[in-house]
Design an enzyme around this catalytic site. Structure first.
Site, short mmCIF file in Angstrom:
data_model
loop_
_atom_site.label_atom_id
_atom_site.label_comp_id
_atom_site.label_asym_id
_atom_site.label_seq_id
_atom_site.Cartn_x
_atom_site.Cartn_y
_atom_site.Cartn_z
N ARG A 1 -30.31 -29.46 75.98
CA ARG A 1 -29.65 -27.87 75.78
C ARG A 1 -30.90 -27.06 76.05
NH1 ARG A 1 -25.92 -25.18 71.54
NH2 ARG A 1 -24.67 -26.43 72.67
N HIS B 1 -21.57 -26.13 80.56
CA HIS B 1 -21.29 -26.79 79.41
C HIS B 1 -20.36 -27.96 79.55
CE1 HIS B 1 -21.93 -27.77 75.20
NE2 HIS B 1 -21.50 -26.71 74.64
N GLN C 1 -18.55 -29.90 76.48
CA GLN C 1 -17.63 -28.99 75.76
C GLN C 1 -16.35 -29.07 76.56
OE1 GLN C 1 -18.14 -27.04 72.69
NE2 GLN C 1 -15.84 -27.14 72.90
N ASP D 1 -14.90 -17.26 74.22
CA ASP D 1 -16.17 -17.65 73.90
C ASP D 1 -17.06 -16.44 73.45
OD1 ASP D 1 -18.84 -18.75 74.03
OD2 ASP D 1 -18.80 -18.99 76.11
N CYS E 1 -14.86 -22.46 71.96
CA CYS E 1 -15.83 -23.35 71.93
C CYS E 1 -16.74 -23.32 70.60
CB CYS E 1 -16.82 -23.33 72.99
SG CYS E 1 -17.46 -21.70 73.16
N ARG F 1 -15.60 -32.99 70.30
CA ARG F 1 -16.73 -33.14 70.94
C ARG F 1 -17.53 -34.55 70.60
NH1 ARG F 1 -19.90 -28.74 72.09
NH2 ARG F 1 -21.30 -30.32 72.62
N1 CP Z 1 -19.67 -25.26 70.96
C1 CP Z 1 -21.13 -25.82 71.03
O1 CP Z 1 -21.85 -26.29 71.73
O2 CP Z 1 -21.49 -25.30 69.71
P1 CP Z 1 -23.16 -25.43 69.14
O3 CP Z 1 -24.03 -24.34 69.92
O4 CP Z 1 -22.97 -25.16 67.75
O5 CP Z 1 -23.81 -26.70 69.48
N1 NVA Z 2 -21.67 -19.43 76.22
C1 NVA Z 2 -22.25 -19.63 74.76
C2 NVA Z 2 -21.78 -21.36 74.57
C3 NVA Z 2 -22.18 -21.62 73.16
C4 NVA Z 2 -21.48 -23.02 72.77
C5 NVA Z 2 -23.60 -19.59 74.79
O1 NVA Z 2 -24.25 -20.17 75.96
O2 NVA Z 2 -24.34 -19.43 73.92
#
Ligand code: CP
Ligand code: NVA
Length: 301
Positions: free
Chosen positions: A100, A127, A130, A218, A258, A286
């Site tokens: 990530r 992502h 997700q 989101d 999400c 997930r």
């Molecule tokens: N939706 C998602 O990826 O959640 P986190 O940021 O908690 O991993």
């Molecule tokens: N768009 C959000 C998604 C979090 C899972 C971010 O990137 O923070």
């Protein structure tokens, strides 16, 4: 060797394969208890996470393998070791990597040098884990149908909207991106998604969600955008997923997020806790989809 870096690079058949395997893994957890015995996953985190971290770690444990949390700030990355050299090193220790990161380019760099499968656990561009989990949820709820309307409300200019507009159109759904004029969706993604299905951009919230089968939102301030918070709050306020907006969608529509949710901002308590909401089933999926992804990339299913 295969990676999972984006929805962009997946075709419908591949997506259906992941969904079918995830359904199978979800139903028959005991059958896979030893499937990844001896395998090790490195989870590289440059940003915060609850769901991604815990679902990958729990998933690996449930498949008989082991997961290592690799934190940016306590690693040599924070002292200047390059992404490429980190990837080369990790690839000598582990069987698969999930990362990530802020920059998608860094993910591509890891994939280039690791020599083991790499999974995108969220970047500024996509992502995919997700989005695949979300397709599984829509399928379970009977919404993954040709011509069903998927409306993404709010910040349609970032990672979630990018992955979802491709995922949904590739699976035959129609997509509405419901967002303020000042934050338009990524034109490259819109153009690509339009190769597979209908994608419309609508700046009027009530109009955009009209007749929707799935309503998705989101956060308004994604990780890394904290400095823009004040202006974003103003721009996205008319796109709050509240009871009034929900009343313009189909009565039996499902509401998705999400997560993490900022209650009272992009979604109200009434909606996220209401009868149309499927967010906890969505969060659970997930786990199942990622088990399927790891099994497939490691050639075990
Ligand atoms: N939706 C998602 O990826 O959640 P986190 O940021 O908690 O991993
Ligand atoms: N768009 C959000 C998604 C979090 C899972 C971010 O990137 O923070």
């Amino acid at each position: 060797m295969e990676n999972l870096l984006s929805i962009w690079e997946l075709d419908r058949k591949k997506i259906e394969g992941y969904l079918a395997l995830a359904g199978e893994v979800k139903k028959n957890r005991e059958r896979y208890l030893h499937a990844l015995e001896g395998k090790v996953l490195a989870m590289v985190f440059e940003k915060a996470s609850t769901r991604t971290r815990v679902s990958f770690e729990a998933g690996m444990a449930q498949l008989g393998g082991h997961a290592i949390y690799f934190d940016f700030t306590s690693s040599q990355l924070s002292r200047g070791e390059s992404m490429a050299d980190t990837a080369r090193t990790l690839g000598r220790y582990v069987d698969i990597i999930m990362a990530r990161l802020y920059k998608h380019a860094d993910l591509l760099e890891i994939a280039k040098y690791a020599g083991v499968p790499v999974i995108n656990g969220l970047t500024d561009v996509e992502h995919p884990c997700q989005a695949l989990g979300d397709l599984l949820t829509m399928q379970e709820k009977g919404k993954l149908r040709k011509g069903a309307k998927f409306a993404f409300v709010g910040d349609a200019a970032f990672n979630m909207a990018n992955s979802l507009m491709l995922a949904c159109t590739k699976m035959g759904m129609d997509v509405a991106l419901v967002c303020p004029k000042g934050y338009p969706p990524n034109p490259k993604f819109v153009k690509e998604a339009q190769r597979f299905g209908k994608v419309e951009i609508c700046n009027d919230a009530a109009e955009g969600v009209k007749g929707a089968d799935v309503l998705y939102t989101d956060v308004w301030v994604s990780m890394g955008m904290e400095e823009e918070k004040a202006e974003r709050m103003r721009a996205f306020a008319p796109y709050q997923l509240n009871g009034e907006l929900l009343s313009h969608a189909k009565k039996d529509c499902i509401v998705m997020h999400c997560l993490p949710a900022h209650r009272g901002l992009e979604i109200t308590n009434e909606v996220i806790d209401g009868k149309n909401s499927v967010v906890w089933d969505q969060a659970e999926n997930r786990l199942h989809i990622q088990k399927a992804i790891m099994l497939r990339l490691l050639g075990k299913a």
